[in-house]
Design a protein around this motif. Structure first.
Motif, PDB file in Angstrom:
ATOM      1  N   GLU A 162       0.818  -1.330  -0.025  1.00 33.95           N
ATOM      2  CA  GLU A 162      -0.153   0.100   0.039  1.00 33.95           C
ATOM      3  C   GLU A 162       0.617   1.171  -0.056  1.00 33.95           C
ATOM      4  OE1 GLU A 162      -3.684  -1.932   2.645  1.00 33.95           O
ATOM      5  OE2 GLU A 162      -2.121  -0.838   3.668  1.00 33.95           O
ATOM      6  N   PHE A 163       2.007   1.043   0.920  1.00 36.97           N
ATOM      7  CA  PHE A 163       2.942   2.342   0.758  1.00 36.97           C
ATOM      8  C   PHE A 163       3.674   2.620  -0.364  1.00 36.97           C
ATOM      9  CE2 PHE A 163       6.437   4.616   1.995  1.00 36.97           C
ATOM     10  CZ  PHE A 163       5.936   5.672   3.067  1.00 36.97           C
ATOM     11  N   LEU A 164       3.947   1.559  -0.989  1.00 37.31           N
ATOM     12  CA  LEU A 164       4.469   1.807  -2.286  1.00 37.31           C
ATOM     13  C   LEU A 164       3.612   2.229  -3.334  1.00 37.31           C
ATOM     14  CD1 LEU A 164       7.401   1.438  -3.843  1.00 37.31           C
ATOM     15  CD2 LEU A 164       6.720  -1.063  -4.211  1.00 37.31           C
ATOM     16  N   THR A 165       2.613   1.815  -3.401  1.00 36.16           N
ATOM     17  CA  THR A 165       1.658   2.029  -4.462  1.00 36.16           C
ATOM     18  C   THR A 165       1.333   3.681  -4.276  1.00 36.16           C
ATOM     19  OG1 THR A 165       0.504   0.104  -4.169  1.00 36.16           O
ATOM     20  CG2 THR A 165      -0.988   1.650  -5.190  1.00 36.16           C
ATOM     21  N   ILE A 166       1.038   4.240  -3.139  1.00 41.38           N
ATOM     22  CA  ILE A 166       0.987   5.534  -2.753  1.00 41.38           C
ATOM     23  C   ILE A 166       1.985   6.365  -3.149  1.00 41.38           C
ATOM     24  CG2 ILE A 166       0.458   7.332  -1.029  1.00 41.38           C
ATOM     25  CD1 ILE A 166      -1.507   5.188   0.104  1.00 41.38           C
ATOM     26  N   LEU A 167       3.239   5.824  -2.904  1.00 41.89           N
ATOM     27  CA  LEU A 167       4.434   6.535  -3.367  1.00 41.89           C
ATOM     28  C   LEU A 167       4.490   6.781  -4.852  1.00 41.89           C
ATOM     29  CD1 LEU A 167       6.488   7.199  -0.973  1.00 41.89           C
ATOM     30  CD2 LEU A 167       7.859   5.117  -2.307  1.00 41.89           C
ATOM     31  N   ILE A 168       4.256   5.805  -5.779  1.00 43.82           N
ATOM     32  CA  ILE A 168       4.349   5.773  -6.998  1.00 43.82           C
ATOM     33  C   ILE A 168       3.332   6.723  -7.672  1.00 43.82           C
ATOM     34  CG2 ILE A 168       4.339   4.563  -9.324  1.00 43.82           C
ATOM     35  CD1 ILE A 168       6.825   4.034  -7.510  1.00 43.82           C
ATOM     36  N   GLN A 169       2.022   6.643  -6.936  1.00 42.59           N
ATOM     37  CA  GLN A 169       0.894   7.688  -7.504  1.00 42.59           C
ATOM     38  C   GLN A 169       1.379   9.049  -7.102  1.00 42.59           C
ATOM     39  OE1 GLN A 169      -2.280   5.796  -5.384  1.00 42.59           O
ATOM     40  NE2 GLN A 169      -3.040   4.694  -6.953  1.00 42.59           N
ATOM     41  N   ILE A 170       1.973   9.337  -6.104  1.00 44.50           N
ATOM     42  CA  ILE A 170       2.121  10.691  -5.659  1.00 44.50           C
ATOM     43  C   ILE A 170       3.497  11.074  -6.566  1.00 44.50           C
ATOM     44  CG2 ILE A 170       3.559  12.306  -4.081  1.00 44.50           C
ATOM     45  CD1 ILE A 170       1.856  10.500  -1.917  1.00 44.50           C
ATOM     46  N   GLU A 171       4.557  10.255  -6.973  1.00 41.12           N
ATOM     47  CA  GLU A 171       5.361  10.547  -8.013  1.00 41.12           C
ATOM     48  C   GLU A 171       4.834  11.016  -9.207  1.00 41.12           C
ATOM     49  OE1 GLU A 171       8.879   8.251 -10.762  1.00 41.12           O
ATOM     50  OE2 GLU A 171       8.563   7.799  -8.465  1.00 41.12           O
ATOM     51  N   GLY A 172       3.830  10.199  -9.807  1.00 38.88           N
ATOM     52  CA  GLY A 172       3.283  10.569 -11.133  1.00 38.88           C
ATOM     53  C   GLY A 172       2.386  11.879 -11.073  1.00 38.88           C
ATOM     54  N   LEU A 173       1.769  12.168  -9.857  1.00 37.73           N
ATOM     55  CA  LEU A 173       1.041  13.375  -9.630  1.00 37.73           C
ATOM     56  C   LEU A 173       2.172  14.584  -9.620  1.00 37.73           C
ATOM     57  CD1 LEU A 173      -1.800  14.628  -8.866  1.00 37.73           C
ATOM     58  CD2 LEU A 173      -1.078  14.315  -6.474  1.00 37.73           C
TER      59      LEU A 173
END
Length: 197
Positions: A162-173
């Motif tokens: 879950e943490f890694l998923t949110i991390l990648i989503q924030i990077e994309g944002l």
């Protein structure tokens, strides 16, 4: 006001020169042992000085071994960089010393290999001690990351996935944010973002 660094004003490849910082610590829980206390982890943020593109890596601790592993993952995805600027944290100083020791060891080999290494060498620059304003570009990247992370996660303790998923989503944002102001033309909907580079 002093001059901007060369990497900010000269035409360059993406992530050829970048700034690096570690926000954190953050805490994650393990699925297998729910009764155990949360595990401490950190985030490594690397920001391109010329395009303001952001790369985010997850690291287990603040050791120089973890930083070298994060840099290897970063260079496998984004390509080699020639200059890295950071503050004077102990893990950054240790990594710089380890890279310099490796290059000195390899320079003792034949001339062809030495020429190859001198072309690929990374220059690591530290900002002056107790001067966080010298790292304003990556400090702004850390602030932007924390802004979105706290809005999404709040006080929840996430699993690693879950943490890694949110991390990648924030990077994309963060890589979709506009670099220039919007045009006043009605038909002109295209904006320049770090993703374009």
């Amino acid at each position: 006001m002093g001059d901007l660094p060369e990497g900010r004003v000269n035409l360059n490849f993406v992530f050829n020169s970048g700034g690096i910082d570690f926000p954190g610590p953050f805490y994650i829980k393990t699925k297998l042992h729910k009764r155990f206390p949360p595990t401490k982890i950190y985030v490594c943020i690397i920001i391109c000085l010329s395009t303001k593109a952001i790369h985010v890596e997850l690291v287990s601790d603040l050791s120089y071994e973890a930083l070298i592993a994060a840099l290897k993952r970063f260079m496998a995805m984004r390509g080699k960089c020639s200059k890295i600027i950071s503050d004077n944290a102990t893990n950054f100083v240790g990594t710089k010393n380890e890279i310099n020791r490796l290059f000195k060891l390899m320079e003792q080999q034949d001339d062809l290999f030495q020429n190859f290494l001198s072309e690929e060498e990374i220059t690591w620059i530290h900002t002056p001690p107790r001067a966080p304003h010298h790292g304003c570009l990556w400090e702004v990247g850390v602030k932007s990351f924390k802004f979105y992370f706290k809005r999404v996660v709040s006080n929840a303790c996430l699993t690693y996935e879950e943490f890694l998923t949110i991390l990648i989503q924030i990077e994309g944002l963060l890589n979709c944010r506009p670099l220039t102001s919007l045009s006043s033309e009605v038909e002109d909907l295209e904006i320049l973002t770090p993703d374009h580079f």
